[in-house]
Design an enzyme around this catalytic site. Structure first.
Site, PDB file in Angstrom:
ATOM      1  CB  VAL A 127      -0.970  -0.011   1.207  1.00  0.00           C
ATOM      2  CG1 VAL A 127      -1.668   1.331   1.347  1.00  0.00           C
ATOM      3  CG2 VAL A 127      -2.016  -1.111   1.030  1.00  0.00           C
ATOM      4  CB  THR A 130      -0.446   1.989  -3.810  1.00  0.00           C
ATOM      5  OG1 THR A 130      -0.279   0.595  -4.034  1.00  0.00           O
ATOM      6  CG2 THR A 130      -1.585   2.516  -4.657  1.00  0.00           C
ATOM      7  CE1 TYR A 131       0.588   9.281   1.033  1.00  0.00           C
ATOM      8  CE2 TYR A 131       2.903   8.680   1.253  1.00  0.00           C
ATOM      9  CZ  TYR A 131       1.880   9.575   1.447  1.00  0.00           C
ATOM     10  OH  TYR A 131       2.140  10.782   2.069  1.00  0.00           O
ATOM     11  CG  LEU A 132       6.108   6.264  -1.615  1.00  0.00           C
ATOM     12  CD1 LEU A 132       7.391   5.470  -1.481  1.00  0.00           C
ATOM     13  CD2 LEU A 132       6.316   7.695  -1.092  1.00  0.00           C
ATOM     14  CE  LYS A 135       0.699  12.688  -0.526  1.00  0.00           C
ATOM     15  NZ  LYS A 135      -0.206  13.861  -0.440  1.00  0.00           N
TER      16      LYS A 135
END
Length: 220
Positions: A127, A130-132, A135
């Protein structure tokens, strides 16, 4: 000069700190929040709460909330415990929606609280990977907007330690921790320093007073 500054993710940990700083500095912070019960916390921080869900709102609706603002800060995030889908809807799409709305409302100044390591091509299936990616994709999109005077701030590992006011702020700092207090204070300083437009900056704790660090990257 007093500025009206709209903050997306207005109930976040950095946002609440930023609202207190801006209010104490004579500015008018406005926090966009999803849940009406968060409004009291914003008022306590000196901010005007506006209930608006960036995951469901249209660009027109968000633009209405931005009219008359001098600057916009994207400090929203899906938060810990959220799945990969919401990383995309909040951390990427909401940042782009806010940029669209800022352009529509004629608000040029746009400061993004991103993350160190943000990269649309970041590998991995966790996860956080995915966040990076989300962003990074948002940052790429914002940097393509010629109608916005954007600054992208990428802090290192966030801590709840008391801020020191001493930072390292550069295009590349290398990894390191930074208190949320100092991130909020740097965002406030960036808002006061329009010459930082067009910069993507990494931030960690360091040895330079933050006002000096911001002036240095602005070329002042």
């Amino acid at each position: 000069m007093s500025m009206r500054i709209v903050i997306a993710g207005g109930h976040g940990q950095i946002a609440l700190r930023l609202e207190r700083l801006l209010s104490a500095g004579g500015h008018e912070p406005v926090g966009l929040i999803r849940r009406p019960e968060q409004a009291a916390d914003l008022r306590e921080a000196g901010a005007e709460p506006v209930v608006l869900d960036l995951e469901t709102a249209s660009s027109h609706m968000v633009a209405d909330a931005l009219r008359g603002a001098d600057a916009v800060v994207f400090a929203a995030g899906a938060g810990p415990g959220s799945g990969a889908d919401r990383k995309d809807t909040v951390d990427r799409r909401a940042a782009v929606l806010l940029a669209d709305a800022a352009e529509r409302a004629g608000v040029r100044r746009y400061v993004v609280v991103s993350s160190m390591g943000a990269d649309a091509a970041h590998p991995g299936e966790e996860v956080f990977d995915t966040y990076l990616r989300a962003k990074g994709a948002a940052d790429d999109e914002i940097r393509s907007r010629t109608a916005l005077d954007w600054t992208i701030l990428r802090p290192g590992s966030l801590t709840n330690d008391a801020g020191t006011g001493l930072v390292r702020l550069e295009a590349r700092t290398g990894r390191g921790p930074v208190p949320r207090d100092d991130v909020a204070a740097v965002v406030a300083e960036l808002l006061e320093t329009p010459a930082t437009a067009g910069l993507t900056l990494e931030l960690t704790s360091g040895s330079t007073p933050l006002s000096v660090a911001v002036k240095a990257v602005a070329g002042n």
